[in-house]
Write an enzyme that holds these catalytic residues in place. Structure first.
Site, PDB file in Angstrom:
ATOM      1  N   ASP A 162      -2.862  -1.390   9.298  1.00 24.95           N
ATOM      2  CA  ASP A 162      -2.902  -1.465   7.825  1.00 24.95           C
ATOM      3  C   ASP A 162      -3.405  -2.808   7.310  1.00 24.95           C
ATOM      4  OD1 ASP A 162      -1.532   0.995   7.677  1.00 24.95           O
ATOM      5  OD2 ASP A 162       0.399  -0.026   7.744  1.00 24.95           O
ATOM      6  N   LYS A 186       0.849  -1.199   0.000  1.00 24.06           N
ATOM      7  CA  LYS A 186       0.000   0.000   0.000  1.00 24.06           C
ATOM      8  C   LYS A 186       0.877   1.239   0.000  1.00 24.06           C
ATOM      9  CE  LYS A 186       0.792   1.620   4.293  1.00 24.06           C
ATOM     10  NZ  LYS A 186       1.478   2.870   4.543  1.00 24.06           N
TER      11      LYS A 186
HETATM   12  O1  C5P Z   1      -0.992  -0.791  13.943  1.00 27.01           O
HETATM   13  P1  C5P Z   1       0.453  -1.107  13.753  1.00 27.01           P
HETATM   14  O2  C5P Z   1       0.884  -2.314  14.565  1.00 27.01           O
HETATM   15  O3  C5P Z   1       0.865  -1.208  12.328  1.00 27.01           O
HETATM   16  O4  C5P Z   1       1.242   0.129  14.338  1.00 27.01           O
HETATM   17  C1  C5P Z   1       2.616   0.091  14.598  1.00 27.01           C
HETATM   18  C2  C5P Z   1       2.986   1.288  15.464  1.00 27.01           C
HETATM   19  O5  C5P Z   1       2.845   2.499  14.699  1.00 27.01           O
HETATM   20  C3  C5P Z   1       2.094   1.494  16.675  1.00 27.01           C
HETATM   21  O6  C5P Z   1       2.562   0.758  17.771  1.00 27.01           O
HETATM   22  C4  C5P Z   1       2.209   2.986  16.905  1.00 27.01           C
HETATM   23  O7  C5P Z   1       3.414   3.298  17.557  1.00 27.01           O
HETATM   24  C5  C5P Z   1       2.309   3.541  15.499  1.00 27.01           C
HETATM   25  N1  C5P Z   1       1.003   3.961  14.949  1.00 27.01           N
HETATM   26  C6  C5P Z   1       0.400   5.089  15.442  1.00 27.01           C
HETATM   27  N2  C5P Z   1      -0.810   5.492  14.941  1.00 27.01           N
HETATM   28  C7  C5P Z   1      -1.411   4.795  13.957  1.00 27.01           C
HETATM   29  C8  C5P Z   1      -0.801   3.642  13.429  1.00 27.01           C
HETATM   30  C9  C5P Z   1       0.406   3.243  13.954  1.00 27.01           C
HETATM   31  O8  C5P Z   1       0.931   5.756  16.349  1.00 27.01           O
HETATM   32  N3  C5P Z   1      -2.581   5.218  13.481  1.00 27.01           N
END
Ligand code: C5P
Length: 300
Positions: A141, A12
Site C-alpha cells: 500500500d 486509504k
Molecule cells: O505488503 P504488505 O507488507 O502490506 O503486506 C502485509 C501482509 O499482507 C503480507 O505479508 C501478506 O501476508 C498479506 N498480503 C497479501 N496479498 C497482498 C497484500 C498483502 O497476502 N496483495
C-alpha cells in the site's frame, strides 16, 4: 538550511477490493480501487546521530506501534539512504491521525511520508519513479500513499493507475479498540471457499466514478476480505447491524479491517450520521475523499 521537514500522508480505503488465489510468493493478486481520505498522519524528520522514532502519544500506541528499527518509517529511511549511498540518520516524529491496525494503511502512510520528508531534508532529488519503486519494496500500500487521489491497484496492490474520479464522497469512519492482522485475514481468505469478485474489473464502479455518480459509487462498493474478517471477528457483524440501524447507511469494511466505513453522497448526510452516532455514544471520525498523497506541509 532546512532543519526539519513535516510531511502529511493520507489514510486509504478500498472502494473495491478484489482478491485472487494466493501466489507462490505468499501474496495475493489484487484488483483494487484505492481512495485517499482526509485522515492523516504527520511525519516530521530532522537530522540525528542514529535512527529515532517518536510518537506524539506513546502510551496510546504502546504495544501496537513499534518505536524501534522495526517501524516501517525507519525501514523506509534506511531504504532511501541505501539507494543513494548516503550515511545519514534522522529523528522521525509521528503524529497519528489514522487508526492503527485498522485496515487504513497507517503504517504505509508513515513510510511514504518518511520517504518524501527525508528526500527533501537531505536534498536527494529522488525521481518519482525511484520513490515509487522504493515504496513498493516497503509494502503493497505504500506507493498509493505517495500518489493519493483515486487509483486502480493491481499486482499485489503496488501497481497503480490513477482513476479519474468526478465524485467526491464523505465517509463516516468507525475504528475499533481491537485490531486485525492483515496476514491473518488473507490466510483466512484462503481457508474459506467463498464467492469473491476475484480479479474482474469493477466496471460499474469505474463508470460511476467517471460520471460523478455518487450514488452509483456507493452502490458498487465491495470488499472480498469482508467475509474472512467478519469470520475472524464475530463482533463485527453486530457492529455493522448497529451502525446501519443508527445511520441508515450501508457498512463497508476498510481493507482487511476492522475499521468500518459508511459512505455518503453529501456533507449533510455525513453530518446527520455523525450526530446520530454521537448521540448513541459511538466514537467515530468524518472524512472526505479523494485527497492528495504524501506532501510537505512545512519546513522548519
Ligand atoms: O505488503 P504488505 O507488507 O502490506 O503486506 C502485509 C501482509 O499482507 C503480507 O505479508 C501478506 O501476508 C498479506 N498480503 C497479501 N496479498 C497482498 C497484500 C498483502 O497476502 N496483495
Amino acid at each position: 538550511m532546512v532543519e526539519s521537514v513535516t510531511v502529511r500522508a493520507p489514510a486509504k480505503i478500498n472502494l473495491h477490493l478484489g482478491v485472487g488465489p494466493v501466489r507462490d510468493d505468499g501474496f495475493h493478486p489484487l484488483c483494487t480501487v484505492y481512495q485517499a481520505i482526509s485522515l492523516y498522519d504527520d511525519v516530521t524528520v530532522s537530522p540525528a546521530p542514529t535512527w529515532i522514532v517518536e510518537l506524539d502519544d506513546p502510551d496510546r500506541f504502546a504495544g501496537t506501534v513499534p518505536c524501534d528499527d522495526t517501524n516501517l518509517a525507519v525501514v523506509a529511511g534506511k531504504a532511501l539512504t541505501a539507494h543513494h549511498g548516503v550515511k545519514e540518520f534522522a529523528r522521525i516524529e509521528i503524529h497519528k491521525g489514522i487508526p492503527v491496525a485498522g485496515g487504513m494503511a497507517g503504517g504505509s502512510a508513515d513510510a511514504a511520508a518518511t520517504l518524501v520528508a527525508l528526500d527533501r531534508l537531505w536534498g536527494l532529488d529522488t525521481t518519482d519513479e525511484d520513490l515509487l519503486a522504493l515504496a513498493a519494496e516497503l509494502g503493497s500500500d505504500v506507493p498509493f500513499a505517495l500518489i493519493g487521489g483515486t487509483a486502480m491497484g493491481t499486482g499485489r496492490g503496488e501497481v497503480l493507475e490513477p482513476v479519474r474520479a468526478e465524485a467526491d464522497l464523505w465517509w463516516t469512519v468507525v475504528a475499533h479498540d481491537f485490531g486485525l492482522s492483515t496476514p491473518a485475514v488473507y490466510r483466512h481468505f484462503d481457508e474459506l471457499a467463498h464467492d469473491t469478485s476475484g480479479l474482474a474489473l469493477p466496471t460499474e464502479l469505474i463508470e460511476a466514478l467517471h460520471q460523478g455518480d455518487r450514488g452509483g459509487v456507493l452502490a458498487a462498493l465491495s470488499n472480498d476480505l469482508a467475509v474472512p474478517a467478519y469470520s475472524l471477528r464475530e463482533e463485527l457483524a453486530g457492529w455493522a447491524d448497529r451502525l446501519e440501524q443508527i445511520t441508515g447507511g450501508e457498512v463497508l469494511l476498510s481493507g482487511s479491517g476492522p475499521t468500518q466505513l459508511i459512505g455518503h453522497t453529501d456533507a449533510d448526510s455525513a453530518r446527520a450520521a455523525s450526530r446520530a452516532l454521537a448521540e448513541a455514544g459511538i466514537e467515530h471520525a468524518t472524512a472526505h475523499g479523494p485527497v492528495a498523497g504524501a506532501h510537505v506541509v512545512s519546513y522548519g
